[in-house]
Design a protein around this motif. Structure first.
Motif, PDB file in Angstrom:
ATOM      1  N   GLY A   1      -4.679   2.224  -7.629  1.00 39.05           N
ATOM      2  CA  GLY A   1      -4.710   3.177  -7.207  1.00 39.05           C
ATOM      3  C   GLY A   1      -4.989   4.484  -6.101  1.00 39.05           C
ATOM      4  N   THR A   2      -4.194   5.609  -5.891  1.00 41.30           N
ATOM      5  CA  THR A   2      -4.529   6.379  -4.171  1.00 41.30           C
ATOM      6  C   THR A   2      -5.110   7.238  -4.702  1.00 41.30           C
ATOM      7  N   SER A   3      -6.831   7.365  -4.391  1.00 40.15           N
ATOM      8  CA  SER A   3      -7.170   8.701  -4.074  1.00 40.15           C
ATOM      9  C   SER A   3      -6.645   9.893  -3.977  1.00 40.15           C
TER      10      SER A   3
ATOM     11  N   THR B   1      -5.652   6.118   1.544  1.00 39.52           N
ATOM     12  CA  THR B   1      -6.900   5.228   0.757  1.00 39.52           C
ATOM     13  C   THR B   1      -6.482   4.893  -0.701  1.00 39.52           C
ATOM     14  N   MET B   2      -7.385   3.416  -1.311  1.00 42.94           N
ATOM     15  CA  MET B   2      -7.271   3.280  -2.274  1.00 42.94           C
ATOM     16  C   MET B   2      -8.578   2.495  -3.175  1.00 42.94           C
TER      17      MET B   2
ATOM     18  N   LEU C   1       0.437  -1.362  -0.231  1.00 46.04           N
ATOM     19  CA  LEU C   1       0.475   0.219  -0.240  1.00 46.04           C
ATOM     20  C   LEU C   1       0.608   0.962  -0.283  1.00 46.04           C
TER      21      LEU C   1
END
Length: 234
Positions: free
Chosen positions: A199-201, A188-189, A49
């Motif tokens: 992908g990360t938001s 968060t992802m 992550l």
């Protein structure tokens, strides 16, 4: 040279297929740190992550839409970690069903709280998840990291899920605030449990902890039997 219909040719072909399968499995796990798990636990995919040094390992079962998971994150014995799925909106902790692991200061047992974060000031009531959990979670603390094992039914039978994770400190055996800047604001992802892509938001979950009377973690000793509560920024 063996003919194509000779047994040796078929054996050669089978060996090539096995090599490609092994290469594919290695590619699926590419980027993940080597990991040891409890006996009987193994996973087909993993991803490191983006923040907090955490990793997620899983096996997705398309026949019933479930995923066997192991969430691992480094933490001291005086801290807690959490992982979950937001079934309502991305980039937020409110609306998430989460699993929170921490150590009991009296004896070192690890406990997992399963709770739904219904608002920015959740009650942390155990067993209120908004997703099905066919296999209840267990957790361990080894080598400076927590690992949470659980099987979940992916909400909506969708392989793409808004995942969240977090880490913070314990104070007097109770949940204390996590840092309100840096990596803790980026955890968060959107993850595809089928392809492993994600992908990360842009947003981030946050726990801003103040004192509220909340129900205690199941299995964790508390004195008095209330917790410092979460107040989360939207």
């Amino acid at each position: 040279m063996a003919r194509r219909n000779d047994p040796a040719w078929f054996l050669f072909g089978a060996m090539v297929m096995l090599l490609f399968a092994a290469a594919g499995a290695a590619a699926a796990a590419q980027g993940c740190a080597p990991a040891n798990f409890q006996p009987g636990q193994s996973f087909q995919r993993c991803t490191d992550l983006p923040v907090l040094g955490a990793s997620l390992y899983w096996t997705y079962h398309p026949t019933n839409g479930t995923a066997d998971l192991a969430f691992r994150a480094p933490q001291s014995t005086s801290g807690w970690v959490a992982w979950g799925i937001n079934t309502e909106r991305p980039s937020s902790m409110a609306g998430s069903s989460v699993f929170i692991a921490s150590l009991d200061g009296n004896g070192g047992a690890v406990s997992v709280l399963m709770t739904y974060l219904e608002t920015t000031s959740p009650t942390l009531t155990n067993g209120t998840l908004k997703l099905d959990v066919p296999v209840a979670p267990v957790a361990e603390y080894t080598a400076g990291a927590y690992t949470i094992y659980v099987t979940v039914a992916l909400p909506g039978n969708s392989t793409q899920q808004n995942t969240v994770w977090q880490a913070g400190a314990l104070s007097g055996g109770q949940i204390a605030p996590h840092p309100m800047s840096g990596p803790n604001m980026q955890s968060t992802m959107v993850l595809d449990f089928l392809s492993g892509g994600g992908g990360t938001s842009t947003g981030a979950p946050s726990f801003d902890v103040h004192r509220h009377n909340l129900r205690s973690f199941g299995g964790l000793k508390r004195s008095p039997p209330v917790m410092k509560g979460y107040h989360m920024r939207p």
